[in-house]
Design a protein around this motif. Structure first.
Motif, PDB file in Angstrom:
ATOM      1  N   THR A   1     -21.076 -17.490  14.735  1.00  0.00           N
ATOM      2  CA  THR A   1     -21.602 -17.423  16.096  1.00  0.00           C
ATOM      3  C   THR A   1     -21.203 -16.104  16.746  1.00  0.00           C
ATOM      4  O   THR A   1     -21.997 -15.462  17.425  1.00  0.00           O
TER       5      THR A   1
ATOM      6  N   MET B   1      -6.783 -26.558   8.790  1.00  0.00           N
ATOM      7  CA  MET B   1      -7.913 -25.962   9.475  1.00  0.00           C
ATOM      8  C   MET B   1      -9.197 -26.467   8.818  1.00  0.00           C
ATOM      9  O   MET B   1      -9.285 -26.504   7.593  1.00  0.00           O
ATOM     10  N   GLU B   2     -10.139 -26.818   9.644  1.00  0.00           N
ATOM     11  CA  GLU B   2     -11.445 -27.222   9.134  1.00  0.00           C
ATOM     12  C   GLU B   2     -12.281 -25.956   8.968  1.00  0.00           C
ATOM     13  O   GLU B   2     -12.777 -25.383   9.937  1.00  0.00           O
ATOM     14  N   ARG B   3     -12.423 -25.525   7.729  1.00  0.00           N
ATOM     15  CA  ARG B   3     -13.058 -24.233   7.465  1.00  0.00           C
ATOM     16  C   ARG B   3     -14.537 -24.212   7.833  1.00  0.00           C
ATOM     17  O   ARG B   3     -15.044 -23.174   8.238  1.00  0.00           O
ATOM     18  N   THR B   4     -15.213 -25.322   7.740  1.00  0.00           N
ATOM     19  CA  THR B   4     -16.622 -25.354   8.147  1.00  0.00           C
ATOM     20  C   THR B   4     -16.742 -25.002   9.624  1.00  0.00           C
ATOM     21  O   THR B   4     -17.573 -24.173  10.008  1.00  0.00           O
ATOM     22  N   LYS B   5     -15.889 -25.592  10.436  1.00  0.00           N
ATOM     23  CA  LYS B   5     -15.897 -25.278  11.872  1.00  0.00           C
ATOM     24  C   LYS B   5     -15.485 -23.829  12.110  1.00  0.00           C
ATOM     25  O   LYS B   5     -16.033 -23.152  12.979  1.00  0.00           O
ATOM     26  N   PHE B   6     -14.515 -23.360  11.338  1.00  0.00           N
ATOM     27  CA  PHE B   6     -14.093 -21.963  11.448  1.00  0.00           C
ATOM     28  C   PHE B   6     -15.275 -21.033  11.194  1.00  0.00           C
ATOM     29  O   PHE B   6     -15.557 -20.135  11.989  1.00  0.00           O
ATOM     30  N   TYR B   7     -15.975 -21.243  10.086  1.00  0.00           N
ATOM     31  CA  TYR B   7     -17.097 -20.354   9.759  1.00  0.00           C
ATOM     32  C   TYR B   7     -18.256 -20.491  10.740  1.00  0.00           C
ATOM     33  O   TYR B   7     -18.919 -19.496  11.046  1.00  0.00           O
ATOM     34  N   ASP B   8     -18.481 -21.677  11.259  1.00  0.00           N
ATOM     35  CA  ASP B   8     -19.510 -21.840  12.295  1.00  0.00           C
ATOM     36  C   ASP B   8     -19.167 -20.977  13.501  1.00  0.00           C
ATOM     37  O   ASP B   8     -20.028 -20.278  14.042  1.00  0.00           O
ATOM     38  N   ALA B   9     -17.914 -21.015  13.914  1.00  0.00           N
ATOM     39  CA  ALA B   9     -17.484 -20.209  15.071  1.00  0.00           C
ATOM     40  C   ALA B   9     -17.540 -18.723  14.760  1.00  0.00           C
ATOM     41  O   ALA B   9     -18.001 -17.917  15.579  1.00  0.00           O
TER      42      ALA B   9
END
Length: 164
Positions: free
Chosen positions: A12, A1-9
């Motif tokens: 949001t 899992m790409e955690r940066t993308k996870f936290y961005d989502a």
């Protein structure tokens, strides 16, 4: 899992996160990766932890909002109002009732006996507040159906997603 993308989502949808929120998410994500938890199961687990901890993502005591800065007052309230006292909810999803504390003790004893030689949730229910134990309880309970008799696999498969 790409955690940066996870936290961005997540940001949001949920807004600003505290460091405690991030720490809670991280420990759950680490365990999910260790267990290779399917994403739909993980999403349900994270949402449950978010809700049951009043958005703290940290193990909590049931009705902690009664007197957050006065443990004795809150504990008196629990004793008067919760028929399953002293086995009231503790953890990420709330572990309740003596039979469930006993079941989790039996299910997790081997995992924690080296680090916690006195591991026994029945004798010491507050051990369910130790983050690594709370996470293990959540995963065991939800993946194997200890809370409801239904495991997440009963609701989530490759062909089925029953969020309600």
């Amino acid at each position: 899992m790409e955690r940066t993308k996870f936290y961005d989502a997540v940001r949001t949808g949920l807004g600003r996160l505290s460091q405690d929120n991030v720490n809670g998410f991280e420990t759950i994500l680490d365990e999910a990766e260790r267990q290779r938890t399917p994403l739909n199961n993980l999403a349900y687990m994270l949402a449950t932890a978010w809700w049951e901890t009043a958005k703290t993502m940290q193990p909590v005591r049931e009705a902690f909002f009664i007197a957050p800065n006065d443990f004795e007052r809150a504990e008196r309230w629990r004793k008067r109002n919760l028929r399953y006292y002293p086995y009231y909810g503790r953890g990420l999803p709330q572990l309740t009732w003596e039979r469930n504390y006993r079941k989790m003790t039996e299910g997790l004893r081997d995992r924690f006996k080296a680090k916690y030689p006195d591991f026994d949730l029945v004798k010491n229910p507050d051990q369910a507040l130790i983050p690594e134990i709370a996470i293990a309880i959540m995963f065991e309970g939800m993946l194997h159906g200890y809370y409801t008799g239904k495991a997440l696999k009963d609701y989530f498969t490759d062909n089925k997603s029953e969020w309600v």
